[in-house]
Write a protein that holds these residues in place. Structure first.
Motif, PDB file in Angstrom:
ATOM      1  N   THR A 152      -5.406   1.611  -5.499  1.00 55.82           N
ATOM      2  CA  THR A 152      -5.260   2.946  -6.100  1.00 55.82           C
ATOM      3  C   THR A 152      -5.857   4.100  -5.170  1.00 55.82           C
ATOM      4  O   THR A 152      -6.882   3.820  -4.811  1.00 55.82           O
ATOM      5  CB  THR A 152      -5.749   3.289  -7.197  1.00 55.82           C
ATOM      6  N   ALA A 195       8.062   1.904  -7.157  1.00 54.79           N
ATOM      7  CA  ALA A 195       7.187   2.791  -8.092  1.00 54.79           C
ATOM      8  C   ALA A 195       7.738   3.254  -9.362  1.00 54.79           C
ATOM      9  O   ALA A 195       7.139   3.637 -10.439  1.00 54.79           O
ATOM     10  CB  ALA A 195       6.663   4.155  -6.861  1.00 54.79           C
ATOM     11  N   ARG A 203       2.824   6.778  -5.498  1.00 57.09           N
ATOM     12  CA  ARG A 203       2.327   7.012  -6.723  1.00 57.09           C
ATOM     13  C   ARG A 203       1.176   7.998  -6.879  1.00 57.09           C
ATOM     14  O   ARG A 203       1.026   8.963  -7.727  1.00 57.09           O
ATOM     15  CB  ARG A 203       1.705   5.648  -7.249  1.00 57.09           C
ATOM     16  N   ASP A 229       3.008   2.760 -14.329  1.00 55.63           N
ATOM     17  CA  ASP A 229       1.590   3.213 -14.116  1.00 55.63           C
ATOM     18  C   ASP A 229       1.030   1.754 -13.629  1.00 55.63           C
ATOM     19  O   ASP A 229      -0.371   1.519 -13.377  1.00 55.63           O
ATOM     20  CB  ASP A 229       0.630   3.577 -15.229  1.00 55.63           C
ATOM     21  N   ARG A 230       1.561   0.676 -13.387  1.00 59.20           N
ATOM     22  CA  ARG A 230       0.991  -0.613 -13.271  1.00 59.20           C
ATOM     23  C   ARG A 230       0.868  -0.740 -11.666  1.00 59.20           C
ATOM     24  O   ARG A 230       1.873  -0.792 -10.877  1.00 59.20           O
ATOM     25  CB  ARG A 230       2.002  -1.668 -13.702  1.00 59.20           C
ATOM     26  N   THR A 231      -0.366  -0.461 -11.127  1.00 54.80           N
ATOM     27  CA  THR A 231      -0.553  -0.455  -9.561  1.00 54.80           C
ATOM     28  C   THR A 231      -0.443  -1.948  -9.145  1.00 54.80           C
ATOM     29  O   THR A 231      -0.754  -2.947  -9.738  1.00 54.80           O
ATOM     30  CB  THR A 231      -1.814  -0.024  -9.468  1.00 54.80           C
ATOM     31  N   GLU A 275       1.570   2.737  -3.307  1.00 53.74           N
ATOM     32  CA  GLU A 275       0.336   3.412  -3.839  1.00 53.74           C
ATOM     33  C   GLU A 275       0.612   4.929  -3.505  1.00 53.74           C
ATOM     34  O   GLU A 275      -0.149   5.862  -4.121  1.00 53.74           O
ATOM     35  CB  GLU A 275      -0.887   2.709  -3.735  1.00 53.74           C
ATOM     36  N   THR A 317       2.041   8.172 -13.476  1.00 54.26           N
ATOM     37  CA  THR A 317       3.165   8.098 -12.417  1.00 54.26           C
ATOM     38  C   THR A 317       4.539   7.551 -13.010  1.00 54.26           C
ATOM     39  O   THR A 317       5.506   7.343 -12.257  1.00 54.26           O
ATOM     40  CB  THR A 317       2.563   7.097 -11.442  1.00 54.26           C
ATOM     41  N   GLU A 359       0.775  -1.100  -0.010  1.00 56.54           N
ATOM     42  CA  GLU A 359       0.006  -0.085  -0.170  1.00 56.54           C
ATOM     43  C   GLU A 359       0.697   1.130   0.112  1.00 56.54           C
ATOM     44  O   GLU A 359       0.465   2.353  -0.856  1.00 56.54           O
ATOM     45  CB  GLU A 359      -0.926   0.162   1.126  1.00 56.54           C
TER      46      GLU A 359
END
Length: 295
Positions: free
Chosen positions: A162, A151, A116, A156-158, A113, A170, A110
């Motif tokens: 999100t 990151a 990001r 952009d691949r979470t 994120e 990102t 987490e």
């Protein structure tokens, strides 16, 4: 399936319920040739306090390139005021130093994120703060280098939930890692002489932090096709907490994957030593950043 607060509770739009004058922290002059806005909200997660960053801006010029700094603290501590970045604004580079959720608050990944979300916030508000969204880089120290690194290479691949608003990319131009954790699964294996106990303690924190996650707490496994930020790794070869083999191995993996990666070893330096904020290491960072921002 256990429901989480974030699944059922709305995100509060603080901008709609708070006076703009109170949401815009007044500028302070705490660093030379720098205007600082401290405690700006960059994301809100239901059930958690708002996540904040400090924005340190040069006093002239712009739009400025910006570095998002992610502090260390063994995943259990640290504050936004930490870090070797304090002279960057006087050299024409804005710095956003962000808080993130720690190991006793959430599970990995987490906080990646959170990083990001801070990148998206900087891009979304770039014009209002006179920032250049195309020249945006990450800088992390120790555990912060792990979060920034993941990151950075995953773009952009979470990997988790999100958070924050906006659909901004990102992807960043470059990443700096100071005495960074690169593979938290190998901390004890990579421990330098004299650092076995400290590495074992940090490894135990990681075990608790990742117990409910199937996401690797390491940078290299998250390399994503088409995402290749330039990388600068700086590590002391007398590090008694995060062995310098962490950076050596990551450097090799990055080169093998086609990255532009630079590894600099600081002779005799321990974890978080003063050398990482001295003039020499600052010039290493400045030169690297400016080169990475060239078209």
């Amino acid at each position: 399936m256990t429901r989480k607060i974030a699944d059922i509770a709305p995100t509060i739009d603080y901008e709609s319920v708070t006076s703009p004058a109170l949401l815009m922290p007044p500028p302070v002059s705490a660093l030379p040739a720098t205007v600082s806005h401290r405690g700006v909200i960059y994301a809100a997660v239901p059930g958690w306090r708002p996540l904040r960053l400090d924005l340190h801006l040069p006093t002239s010029g712009g739009p400025w390139p910006v570095v998002l700094y992610i502090h260390g603290g063994s995943l259990v501590g640290g504050v936004r005021e930490m870090g070797p970045w304090t002279t960057l604004p006087s050299r024409g580079i804005a710095v956003a130093s962000a808080s993130y959720r720690l190991a006793a608050e959430v599970s990995f990944p987490e906080p990646v994120e959170d990083v990001r979300a801070a990148v998206r916030w900087l891009r979304r508000h770039a014009r209002g703060w006179n920032l250049d969204p195309e020249r945006l880089s990450l800088w992390g120290s120790s555990a912060g280098a792990l979060l920034a690194g993941i990151a950075g290479v995953s773009g952009d691949r979470t990997l988790g939930r999100t958070i924050g608003d906006g659909a901004e990319s990102t992807v960043v131009r470059s990443v700096i890692a100071h005495y960074g954790v690169a593979d938290a699964r190998a901390l004890t294996t990579d421990a330098d002489p004299g650092g076995a106990r400290a590495a074992a303690d940090l490894s135990a924190i990681v075990d608790l932090y990742t117990a409910n996650s199937n996401v690797a707490p390491a940078v290299a496994p998250h390399i994503t096709d088409g995402v290749r930020p330039d990388y600068l790794l700086v590590h002391g070869n007398a590090d008694c907490r995060v062995g310098h083999a962490q950076s050596v191995d990551l450097h090799a993996a990055l080169l093998n994957a086609g990255f532009n990666s630079t590894l600099r070893i600081v002779e005799g330096a321990d974890h978080g030593a003063a050398e990482f904020a001295d003039d020499t290491r600052t010039e290493w960072a400045l030169t690297f950043l400016r080169e990475s921002w060239k078209e």
